[in-house]
Design a protein around this motif. Structure first.
Motif, PDB file in Angstrom:
ATOM      1  N   LYS A 101       0.710  -1.424  -0.629  1.00  0.00           N
ATOM      2  CA  LYS A 101       0.393   0.173   0.169  1.00  0.00           C
ATOM      3  C   LYS A 101       0.633   1.601  -0.035  1.00  0.00           C
ATOM      4  CE  LYS A 101      -4.223   2.075   2.259  1.00  0.00           C
ATOM      5  NZ  LYS A 101      -3.599   3.467   2.627  1.00  0.00           N
ATOM      6  N   LYS A 102       1.159   2.286  -0.936  1.00  0.00           N
ATOM      7  CA  LYS A 102       1.137   3.144  -0.907  1.00  0.00           C
ATOM      8  C   LYS A 102       1.512   4.145   0.013  1.00  0.00           C
ATOM      9  CE  LYS A 102      -0.413   4.937  -4.899  1.00  0.00           C
ATOM     10  NZ  LYS A 102      -0.679   5.556  -6.535  1.00  0.00           N
ATOM     11  N   PRO A 103       2.511   4.680   0.611  1.00  0.00           N
ATOM     12  CA  PRO A 103       3.760   4.509   0.267  1.00  0.00           C
ATOM     13  C   PRO A 103       4.400   3.692   0.039  1.00  0.00           C
ATOM     14  CG  PRO A 103       3.690   6.221   1.899  1.00  0.00           C
ATOM     15  CD  PRO A 103       2.257   5.140   2.058  1.00  0.00           C
ATOM     16  N   LYS A 104       4.666   2.418   0.709  1.00  0.00           N
ATOM     17  CA  LYS A 104       5.296   1.384   0.950  1.00  0.00           C
ATOM     18  C   LYS A 104       5.468   1.014  -0.209  1.00  0.00           C
ATOM     19  CE  LYS A 104       3.721  -0.353   5.127  1.00  0.00           C
ATOM     20  NZ  LYS A 104       2.422  -0.670   5.666  1.00  0.00           N
ATOM     21  N   THR A 105       7.058   0.705  -0.887  1.00  0.00           N
ATOM     22  CA  THR A 105       7.214  -0.102  -1.868  1.00  0.00           C
ATOM     23  C   THR A 105       6.886  -0.843  -2.791  1.00  0.00           C
ATOM     24  OG1 THR A 105       9.057  -0.798  -0.807  1.00  0.00           O
ATOM     25  CG2 THR A 105       9.518   1.413  -1.071  1.00  0.00           C
ATOM     26  N   GLY A 106       6.134  -2.169  -1.922  1.00  0.00           N
ATOM     27  CA  GLY A 106       6.194  -3.170  -2.541  1.00  0.00           C
ATOM     28  C   GLY A 106       5.955  -3.289  -3.608  1.00  0.00           C
ATOM     29  N   LEU A 107       4.673  -2.289  -4.654  1.00  0.00           N
ATOM     30  CA  LEU A 107       4.093  -2.305  -5.400  1.00  0.00           C
ATOM     31  C   LEU A 107       5.389  -1.867  -6.994  1.00  0.00           C
ATOM     32  CD1 LEU A 107       1.349   0.012  -5.344  1.00  0.00           C
ATOM     33  CD2 LEU A 107       0.582  -2.505  -5.695  1.00  0.00           C
ATOM     34  N   ASP A 132       2.355   9.456  -2.890  1.00  0.00           N
ATOM     35  CA  ASP A 132       2.482   9.552  -4.565  1.00  0.00           C
ATOM     36  C   ASP A 132       4.474   9.561  -4.612  1.00  0.00           C
ATOM     37  OD1 ASP A 132       0.605   7.524  -6.316  1.00  0.00           O
ATOM     38  OD2 ASP A 132      -0.444   9.704  -6.715  1.00  0.00           O
ATOM     39  N   GLN A 133       4.552  10.895  -4.283  1.00  0.00           N
ATOM     40  CA  GLN A 133       4.993  11.668  -3.603  1.00  0.00           C
ATOM     41  C   GLN A 133       6.442  10.731  -2.746  1.00  0.00           C
ATOM     42  OE1 GLN A 133       4.918  16.121  -2.797  1.00  0.00           O
ATOM     43  NE2 GLN A 133       7.112  16.247  -3.435  1.00  0.00           N
ATOM     44  N   GLU A 134       5.911  10.582  -1.375  1.00  0.00           N
ATOM     45  CA  GLU A 134       6.779   9.604  -0.762  1.00  0.00           C
ATOM     46  C   GLU A 134       7.691   8.133  -2.107  1.00  0.00           C
ATOM     47  OE1 GLU A 134       3.821   9.795   3.213  1.00  0.00           O
ATOM     48  OE2 GLU A 134       4.596  11.585   3.006  1.00  0.00           O
ATOM     49  N   LEU A 135       6.670   7.431  -2.413  1.00  0.00           N
ATOM     50  CA  LEU A 135       7.254   6.093  -2.848  1.00  0.00           C
ATOM     51  C   LEU A 135       8.116   6.516  -3.850  1.00  0.00           C
ATOM     52  CD1 LEU A 135       6.660   3.390  -3.751  1.00  0.00           C
ATOM     53  CD2 LEU A 135       5.096   3.750  -5.518  1.00  0.00           C
TER      54      LEU A 135
END
Length: 169
Positions: A101-107, A132-135
């Protein structure tokens, strides 16, 4: 391969309050999105959509409803000569404690595993939210903000983001 990672809701198509997604099957494309996506392709970017869809696990929509909407979006984009390389989505809520789940990096991690030839330094991220910005920041991607439901003073469509920042892309 350079990638334009794009958020979906509020970036390509109109976003709605969570409860209003229940009956949505046909995407409303944001003004300028088609032109902007075509320009990204013209500039040599492959497009990958990365999207949080926590409303699935919250029970607002079913996984079938998500896939129906996504299918209709991809069909609409294809009818405008826009090919999307791939879409990665997270159906989880915060309570699920996933890593996607954004902003986590998994996607983006999944995208990098599936497409190991992605050139991150040449890639960009376009989105409409702080997550989005944090990702983008975590992957050191150039970030361009768009906001489909309350436009900011800098970017009013993907097209304007690309045109305004063409020299940076």
């Amino acid at each position: 391969m350079k990638i334009a990672f794009l958020d979906r809701d509020g970036t390509i198509n109109k976003d709605y309050p969570d409860k209003d997604w229940k009956d949505r099957t046909v995407p409303e494309i944001l003004e300028g999105s088609i032109e902007g996506l075509l320009l990204l392709r013209e500039l040599g970017y492959e497009i990958i959509i990365v999207t949080n869809q926590y409303i699935i696990n919250e029970g607002i929509i079913t996984i079938t409803q998500y896939h129906d909407f996504q299918h209709n979006l991809l069909k609409l984009l294809k009818s405008n000569n826009i090919e999307i390389l791939d879409t990665f989505y997270c159906p989880h809520t915060d309570a699920d404690r996933c890593n996607c789940k954004k902003p986590k990096t998994g996607l983006i991690d999944i995208a990098l595993k599936k497409y190991p030839n992605i050139d991150l330094p040449s890639s960009v991220y376009i989105g409409d939210s702080i997550c989005d910005q944090e990702l983008a920041f975590q992957f050191e991607l150039k970030f361009f903000e768009i906001n489909g439901h309350h436009f900011n003073t800098y970017y009013h469509s993907i097209n304007e983001v690309v045109l305004t920042n063409r020299e940076f892309l």
